[in-house]
Design a protein around this motif. Sequence first.
Motif, mmCIF file in Angstrom:
data_model
loop_
_atom_site.group_PDB
_atom_site.id
_atom_site.type_symbol
_atom_site.label_atom_id
_atom_site.label_comp_id
_atom_site.label_asym_id
_atom_site.label_seq_id
_atom_site.Cartn_x
_atom_site.Cartn_y
_atom_site.Cartn_z
ATOM 1 N N PHE A 250 10.047 -10.608 -6.723
ATOM 2 C CA PHE A 250 9.578 -10.921 -8.070
ATOM 3 C C PHE A 250 8.219 -10.282 -8.320
ATOM 4 C CE2 PHE A 250 6.974 -13.592 -10.864
ATOM 5 C CZ PHE A 250 7.737 -13.537 -12.025
ATOM 6 N N GLU A 251 7.296 -10.418 -7.376
ATOM 7 C CA GLU A 251 5.960 -9.840 -7.543
ATOM 8 C C GLU A 251 6.025 -8.323 -7.660
ATOM 9 O OE1 GLU A 251 3.251 -13.120 -5.115
ATOM 10 O OE2 GLU A 251 4.329 -11.560 -4.014
ATOM 11 N N GLU A 252 6.921 -7.715 -6.894
ATOM 12 C CA GLU A 252 7.100 -6.264 -6.976
ATOM 13 C C GLU A 252 7.616 -5.856 -8.350
ATOM 14 O OE1 GLU A 252 9.012 -2.716 -4.189
ATOM 15 O OE2 GLU A 252 9.778 -4.754 -4.034
ATOM 16 N N THR A 253 8.546 -6.635 -8.885
ATOM 17 C CA THR A 253 9.080 -6.366 -10.224
ATOM 18 C C THR A 253 7.989 -6.464 -11.277
ATOM 19 O OG1 THR A 253 11.283 -7.192 -9.631
ATOM 20 C CG2 THR A 253 10.749 -7.117 -11.973
ATOM 21 N N LYS B 146 -10.558 -12.286 -19.075
ATOM 22 C CA LYS B 146 -9.838 -11.287 -18.273
ATOM 23 C C LYS B 146 -8.548 -10.833 -18.949
ATOM 24 C CE LYS B 146 -7.756 -12.526 -14.434
ATOM 25 N NZ LYS B 146 -7.498 -13.108 -13.110
ATOM 26 N N ARG B 147 -8.131 -9.631 -18.579
ATOM 27 C CA ARG B 147 -6.858 -9.059 -19.027
ATOM 28 C C ARG B 147 -6.247 -8.344 -17.827
ATOM 29 N NH1 ARG B 147 -4.549 -7.022 -23.954
ATOM 30 N NH2 ARG B 147 -3.228 -5.200 -23.626
ATOM 31 N N ILE B 148 -5.175 -8.898 -17.280
ATOM 32 C CA ILE B 148 -4.562 -8.326 -16.076
ATOM 33 C C ILE B 148 -3.810 -7.051 -16.447
ATOM 34 C CG2 ILE B 148 -2.872 -8.689 -14.244
ATOM 35 C CD1 ILE B 148 -3.531 -11.671 -14.370
ATOM 36 N N GLU B 149 -4.150 -5.947 -15.792
ATOM 37 C CA GLU B 149 -3.485 -4.662 -16.034
ATOM 38 C C GLU B 149 -2.382 -4.417 -15.021
ATOM 39 O OE1 GLU B 149 -7.083 -2.150 -18.147
ATOM 40 O OE2 GLU B 149 -6.849 -1.973 -15.978
ATOM 41 N N ASN B 150 -2.573 -4.892 -13.815
ATOM 42 C CA ASN B 150 -1.537 -4.776 -12.795
ATOM 43 C C ASN B 150 -1.603 -6.026 -11.924
ATOM 44 O OD1 ASN B 150 0.535 -3.688 -11.277
ATOM 45 N ND2 ASN B 150 -0.848 -2.647 -9.871
ATOM 46 N N PRO B 151 -0.613 -6.916 -11.996
ATOM 47 C CA PRO B 151 -0.695 -8.189 -11.263
ATOM 48 C C PRO B 151 -0.649 -7.959 -9.757
ATOM 49 C CG PRO B 151 1.478 -7.904 -12.224
ATOM 50 C CD PRO B 151 0.635 -6.791 -12.764
ATOM 51 N N GLY B 152 -1.383 -8.766 -9.050
ATOM 52 C CA GLY B 152 -1.339 -8.684 -7.590
ATOM 53 C C GLY B 152 -0.303 -9.624 -7.029
ATOM 54 N N TYR B 153 -0.435 -9.946 -5.751
ATOM 55 C CA TYR B 153 0.511 -10.878 -5.136
ATOM 56 C C TYR B 153 -0.182 -11.650 -4.023
ATOM 57 C CZ TYR B 153 1.090 -6.659 -2.221
ATOM 58 O OH TYR B 153 0.880 -5.537 -1.463
ATOM 59 N N GLY B 154 0.507 -12.700 -3.601
ATOM 60 C CA GLY B 154 -0.108 -13.603 -2.645
ATOM 61 C C GLY B 154 -0.969 -14.631 -3.377
ATOM 62 N N ASN C 178 7.092 -18.375 -16.988
ATOM 63 C CA ASN C 178 5.986 -18.153 -17.920
ATOM 64 C C ASN C 178 5.425 -16.745 -17.803
ATOM 65 O OD1 ASN C 178 6.140 -20.766 -18.961
ATOM 66 N ND2 ASN C 178 4.726 -21.601 -17.448
ATOM 67 N N GLU C 179 5.368 -16.234 -16.579
ATOM 68 C CA GLU C 179 4.843 -14.880 -16.364
ATOM 69 C C GLU C 179 5.750 -13.838 -17.010
ATOM 70 O OE1 GLU C 179 3.218 -12.165 -12.612
ATOM 71 O OE2 GLU C 179 3.694 -14.298 -12.314
ATOM 72 N N VAL C 180 7.063 -14.003 -16.834
ATOM 73 C CA VAL C 180 8.020 -13.080 -17.448
ATOM 74 C C VAL C 180 7.986 -13.216 -18.963
ATOM 75 C CG1 VAL C 180 10.491 -12.612 -17.755
ATOM 76 C CG2 VAL C 180 9.553 -12.901 -15.463
ATOM 77 N N LYS C 181 7.912 -14.432 -19.447
ATOM 78 C CA LYS C 181 7.870 -14.680 -20.894
ATOM 79 C C LYS C 181 6.668 -13.992 -21.528
ATOM 80 C CE LYS C 181 7.605 -18.459 -24.268
ATOM 81 N NZ LYS C 181 7.543 -19.932 -24.435
ATOM 82 N N GLU C 182 5.529 -14.098 -20.906
ATOM 83 C CA GLU C 182 4.308 -13.469 -21.425
ATOM 84 C C GLU C 182 4.456 -11.952 -21.489
ATOM 85 O OE1 GLU C 182 -0.427 -13.147 -20.212
ATOM 86 O OE2 GLU C 182 0.770 -14.829 -19.482
ATOM 87 N N CYS C 183 5.059 -11.379 -20.460
ATOM 88 C CA CYS C 183 5.272 -9.927 -20.434
ATOM 89 C C CYS C 183 6.276 -9.498 -21.497
ATOM 90 C CB CYS C 183 5.743 -9.508 -19.044
ATOM 91 S SG CYS C 183 5.740 -7.721 -18.769
ATOM 92 N N LEU C 184 7.342 -10.274 -21.662
ATOM 93 C CA LEU C 184 8.353 -9.952 -22.679
ATOM 94 C C LEU C 184 7.765 -10.030 -24.085
ATOM 95 C CD1 LEU C 184 11.535 -11.772 -21.299
ATOM 96 C CD2 LEU C 184 11.271 -9.311 -21.652
ATOM 97 N N ILE C 185 6.909 -11.009 -24.339
ATOM 98 C CA ILE C 185 6.283 -11.138 -25.653
ATOM 99 C C ILE C 185 5.497 -9.874 -25.986
ATOM 100 C CG2 ILE C 185 4.434 -12.341 -26.905
ATOM 101 C CD1 ILE C 185 5.441 -14.935 -25.550
ATOM 102 N N LYS C 186 4.723 -9.377 -25.032
ATOM 103 C CA LYS C 186 3.932 -8.167 -25.261
ATOM 104 C C LYS C 186 4.840 -6.964 -25.513
ATOM 105 C CE LYS C 186 1.388 -8.249 -21.521
ATOM 106 N NZ LYS C 186 0.315 -7.889 -20.559
ATOM 107 N N MET C 187 5.923 -6.857 -24.745
ATOM 108 C CA MET C 187 6.817 -5.700 -24.893
ATOM 109 C C MET C 187 7.588 -5.743 -26.205
ATOM 110 S SD MET C 187 8.273 -4.837 -21.101
ATOM 111 C CE MET C 187 7.170 -4.175 -19.843
#
Length: 408
Positions: free
Chosen positions: A229-232, A110-118, A278-287
């Motif tokens: 956070f999830e909205e961000t 899988k490759r998440i394109e838009n993370p969900g919440y809950g 970890n979620e933010v770190k992963e996103c920052l690495i890609k950016m």
Amino acid sequence: MNHSLIGESSQSQISDNESSFLINDLCNVIANQVRNSSDIEILSINNEELMFSLQDLDDETQLYYDIEKEQNVTIDDYVKMKFLEHPCANGSFIQYRNEKMKKVNGQIYKRIENPGYGPIIDLSMYKVVYEYSFFLENLVDPLDSSRFKKCLGTIDIKKSQFTLAGIQDCITTMKYKEQTLFWICHELMYGVLGVKPRIPEKADFLARIKIVKLFDSEGNEVKMKITKFEETMQSAAKAYSLAKTHFNKSDYTVAIAIYRKWINILEHTHLASDEQENEVKECLIKMYMNICVCYNKIENPQRTCLAMRELEKLTSIADNVKALYAKGRALMMLHHEPEAQKFFEAALKLEPKNERLLNKLEELKAIISSKKRHATQMNYLKVANEKGTTENREKQTIIDKFLNSLPD
């Protein structure tokens, strides 16, 4: 703010006539900013104006707002347009899966394109309504999509309402409102035989799925509460998608503006757990990785090196071909060829048949060879000049002695 390295301003002071003779001196200046040839970092940047802090949103970032205002297109519009876009119409599904996606199990990536919440969706608790687009290898348009039929997919275990095993298994890994691209093995889709003529034998699929609605056992729609956070993270994912759209159109400066804005936002986001970190770190690495590529595209290797330094604080690039190539490319543009060669060769060890790397390394070796020949020629001329000067001095000494020996 001026983000350029000191070497840039120094180079601008060199005239055209002098540049070819002073290039080696410039290379030496840059070389002094390299700590270790096995782990190269751009160092000795003490001026705060040269730091890649991204706290000021300058003219680059203003482009992000201008593009939305002029075209009247929001990030959400870009995400919607991408739903029917084939992720790799002309490429190999297996290569895309291995390079771009995360393994769920042996049959699903899988490759998440838009993370969900809950929480992760529990099919035993909810009726799930979802959008989908199915893609086959080497077929540009989707094989099937809920948008073609104007009818959403549903799963309701309690009412024995099922779907393909692969789709069902994918949804059990998702959250509410999540949009994700999956690679699904043919065994979980249409099997070994397929469904001829539309679906060939042993056809693996890429499936883009978005969770639209959830209903409880009584038929009431469930509304999950989204945290700040999830909205961000949802907004960051949409911005990432928008930046890639501009990159694909060669709008590199606009892509940089978007990445810079969201790097700044993410680096100042309050984190409440290791999972969020970890979620933010992963996103920052890609950016950071993508902004390095963008800076190379607009031939600004100084900023590439600054962004690369931030990337290497987050992760090692030793096994990342894309990062190794980007760093080598930047060092090559900075005329620091020996170190650039080491990064290209490290990348080639990971992908020995990568044509882009092979071509760039060949180009680099030609430059190194040319510089060696030039240095040899310059050294020969220097020796010849020194020899000529010595001979002239000896001749002048003889003449002076002769003149002095003459009677007054």
